[in-house]
Design a protein around this motif. Sequence first.
Motif, PDB file in Angstrom:
ATOM      1  N   ARG A  14      48.142  73.818  16.435  1.00  0.00           N
ATOM      2  CA  ARG A  14      49.698  73.532  16.966  1.00  0.00           C
ATOM      3  C   ARG A  14      49.730  72.893  18.401  1.00  0.00           C
ATOM      4  O   ARG A  14      50.417  71.811  18.589  1.00  0.00           O
ATOM      5  N   GLN A  15      49.000  73.567  19.066  1.00  0.00           N
ATOM      6  CA  GLN A  15      48.962  72.910  20.647  1.00  0.00           C
ATOM      7  C   GLN A  15      48.501  71.310  20.713  1.00  0.00           C
ATOM      8  O   GLN A  15      48.951  70.569  21.205  1.00  0.00           O
ATOM      9  N   GLU A  16      47.356  71.257  19.772  1.00  0.00           N
ATOM     10  CA  GLU A  16      46.912  69.916  19.700  1.00  0.00           C
ATOM     11  C   GLU A  16      47.822  68.894  19.082  1.00  0.00           C
ATOM     12  O   GLU A  16      48.076  67.623  19.368  1.00  0.00           O
ATOM     13  N   GLN A  26      46.971  78.526  16.521  1.00  0.00           N
ATOM     14  CA  GLN A  26      47.702  78.034  17.762  1.00  0.00           C
ATOM     15  C   GLN A  26      46.931  76.917  18.345  1.00  0.00           C
ATOM     16  O   GLN A  26      47.527  75.942  18.836  1.00  0.00           O
ATOM     17  N   LYS A  27      45.741  76.786  18.335  1.00  0.00           N
ATOM     18  CA  LYS A  27      44.912  75.548  18.852  1.00  0.00           C
ATOM     19  C   LYS A  27      45.393  74.442  18.067  1.00  0.00           C
ATOM     20  O   LYS A  27      45.706  73.241  18.644  1.00  0.00           O
ATOM     21  N   GLU A  54      50.928  69.301  18.954  1.00  0.00           N
ATOM     22  CA  GLU A  54      52.237  68.978  20.126  1.00  0.00           C
ATOM     23  C   GLU A  54      51.816  67.933  21.063  1.00  0.00           C
ATOM     24  O   GLU A  54      52.751  67.180  21.577  1.00  0.00           O
TER      25      GLU A  54
END
Length: 349
Positions: free
Chosen positions: A146-148, A143-144, A150
């Motif tokens: 993916r957030q980075e 998740q981290k 994005e």
Amino acid sequence: MQVKNQYKKFVGILLHILMWVVFALTFFSRQPLLSGSTVILVMLIAAFYLNAYVLVPQLLLKNRVSLYVIVACVVVLSITYFSGLAEHIIDSWHLSRVSFYELINIPDAGPEALLGFRNVFTIIMSGLIVGISTAITTIQKWQKDRQEREAMEKEKVTTELSFLKAQINPHFFFNTLNNIYALTATDAAVAGRAVHQLSRMMRYILYDTAQGHTMLSQEIAFVNDYISLMQLRVTDAVTISVDVPASFNDVAIAPMIFLPFIENAFKHGVSATEPSNISFALQQQANRLDVTVKNSVIKHNSASLDTNSAIGLTNTRRRLDLLYPGKYTLHINQPGGGNDYVVHLVLNL
């Protein structure tokens, strides 16, 4: 933002504490406080965070899978060994027979048999805790990441849009300033009004579009100002028409998205002597915009039509790709058998 992050961190710590309290009450509530079960619980907690913060980041996520499996097995076996050793040292057999061991429902089982079952139970429980820790850490890392990704993609898009817009604005200003310069030689009063209009348009570009979007009503007003400014330098041989609904749904839109098409129309569709025409038409159905820009093609301008308009049209296509992916269609009808150059944009906001 800092207070929000501290709050999220506090909530995370609280959830971890509640998780272990529930876990302890569920599995070890019937055990004596001073027993091997207490040692198991402490070691399971230690194994959970050792795996989450050391083994998974340093081994598993760095593709050292074999070493990770070996170390994880060592951790599970260590928990089993030291919990059995603690059971032997504490000698809590006489305390725990009425609790944990009786739950197994093995009549007349001695300490050795029950301790063997306890070891199997410890191995299973340790493996389960390590597995849960691995799953949680891996998901959080995914998740981290993916957030980075994005955030980086958003930053890239923002940077590229700023660059594209920076390319469009000078192109517009150079053309407009050239028009005003031509007016100063013929009519100073008209040139003064043109400067006033240009300053209003510059204010719109510099301030009203700073957020990266504007309202459709503002964009239409900007288009009208631009067309009005351009009309000051054309002759009566040029017919200009603007067809915009009197009332429409005022929705947010990317600023200056129509400008390159109108610029090209004036640049390549205007003649001082030959009859020519330019038209801008906008229709709206709900959040669907249908825009058509049409201009006649002047022979002495047609040779440069593709080369000179390439930057503006390429940038506009790129902006549309970034801002409205899959939500627009753009058709450009190059002059062939007909005499008009037509740009047709359908935009779903």
